[in-house]
Design a protein around this motif. Structure first.
Motif, short mmCIF file in Angstrom:
data_model
loop_
_atom_site.label_atom_id
_atom_site.label_comp_id
_atom_site.label_asym_id
_atom_site.label_seq_id
_atom_site.Cartn_x
_atom_site.Cartn_y
_atom_site.Cartn_z
N ALA A 161 0.83 -1.21 0.00
CA ALA A 161 0.00 0.00 0.00
C ALA A 161 0.87 1.25 0.00
O ALA A 161 1.96 1.28 0.57
N ALA A 162 0.34 2.30 -0.63
CA ALA A 162 1.08 3.56 -0.70
C ALA A 162 0.70 4.52 0.41
O ALA A 162 1.44 5.47 0.69
N ALA A 163 -0.43 4.29 1.09
CA ALA A 163 -0.87 5.21 2.13
C ALA A 163 -1.91 4.55 3.01
O ALA A 163 -2.57 3.58 2.61
N VAL A 164 -2.08 5.07 4.22
CA VAL A 164 -3.07 4.57 5.16
C VAL A 164 -3.32 5.63 6.24
O VAL A 164 -2.46 6.49 6.47
N ARG A 165 -4.47 5.54 6.88
CA ARG A 165 -4.77 6.39 8.04
C ARG A 165 -4.88 5.50 9.26
O ARG A 165 -5.61 4.50 9.25
N LEU A 166 -4.18 5.86 10.33
CA LEU A 166 -4.22 5.14 11.59
C LEU A 166 -4.82 6.05 12.65
O LEU A 166 -4.35 7.18 12.86
#
Length: 261
Positions: A67-72
């Motif tokens: 994945a290139a991005a995520v929100r935690l």
């Protein structure tokens, strides 16, 4: 031509019609030759629910790595200290907020550059309770007011750099967060954020639980960490994270070691 076969044919047709009507009236219950097969719980999913726990873990790890991005977002405990996170991360850096007993800070990491923004209470909380003179306390408050709402570039050699930059490092956070401890097992199907999931457990939940998406790519969507060490939601996979360095007028030099966070 004899009429007997014709009557027998009509009788067979009538029996079949009565039998079919009985099945409809009983909502498909058996009675005329068997019932319907139970619904497939994996119908319309990505199919990972059919896999073993280890296979699911391998697939979700691979999906997260690619994945290139995520929100935690959620809570974590690190070495006894509690934090509430809301971070948007990419392979280029990250931005968001971290709240602890010392206050709320905003982090911005672009490559190896790390910026911190906080209100004046954060810059003074590290001196509370320490031996100080009224003059020094007044000086600290004045310096904190100048830092209020401004970005401070955190030097790579500062003791806080490693800790703070870790909150804005996608690979480091994911590697540490989506690990379950103990014997891995496949649990029940559920949902996280409105998305169907299959749950993985470590030591029947004592080693943490991880909800993996049954829709589309099998991303990890929700983690309950072992030992009550927090609960994290993972969302906005591959959604672009705008990262822009602050203007020079927005950046000030703290000039000494940052307060412990």
């Amino acid at each position: 031509m004899s009429a007997v076969p014709l009557r027998r044919g009509r009788r067979a047709v009538m029996v079949s019609m009565v039998c079919a009507g009985t099945m409809v009236a009983t909502l498909g219950l058996t009675g005329c030759g068997g019932g319907d097969a139970p619904p497939d719980p994996d119908q319309g999913t990505n199919g990972v629910g059919k896999l073993s726990a280890t296979e699911i873990q391998n697939k979700t790890r691979l999906a997260a790595e690619r994945a290139a991005a995520v929100r935690l977002s959620g809570t974590v405990r690190v070495k006894g200290q509690g934090y509430r996170l809301d971070m948007r991360l990419s392979d280029r850096g990250g931005t968001g907020s971290v709240r602890s007993k010392g206050g709320t800070i905003r982090l911005l990491r672009i490559g190896e550059k790390l910026y911190l923004k906080a209100d004046s209470s954060f810059w003074t909380h590290g001196t509370k309770g320490s031996e100080t003179t009224p003059e020094k306390a007044a000086s600290d408050r004045a310096a904190a007011e100048k830092l209020d709402g401004k970005y401070v570039k955190v030097p790579a050699g500062d003791p806080s750099y490693q800790q703070l930059s870790g909150f804005a490092d996608m690979d480091l956070l994911l590697d540490g967060l989506i690990t379950l401890h103990g014997t891995l097992e496949k649990g029940e199907r559920g949902a996280a954020g409105g998305v169907k999931t299959i749950r993985l457990t470590g030591d029947r939940g004592a080693g943490g639980t991880l909800d993996v998406s049954l829709e589309g790519t099998p991303y990890p969507l929700r983690l309950v960490r072992a030992g009550g060490a927090g609960t994290i939601s993972l969302s906005d996979w591959n959604r672009d994270v705008p990262l822009k360095e602050p203007a020079s007028s927005e950046v000030v030099d703290y000039g000494r070691a940052l307060p412990a966070s």
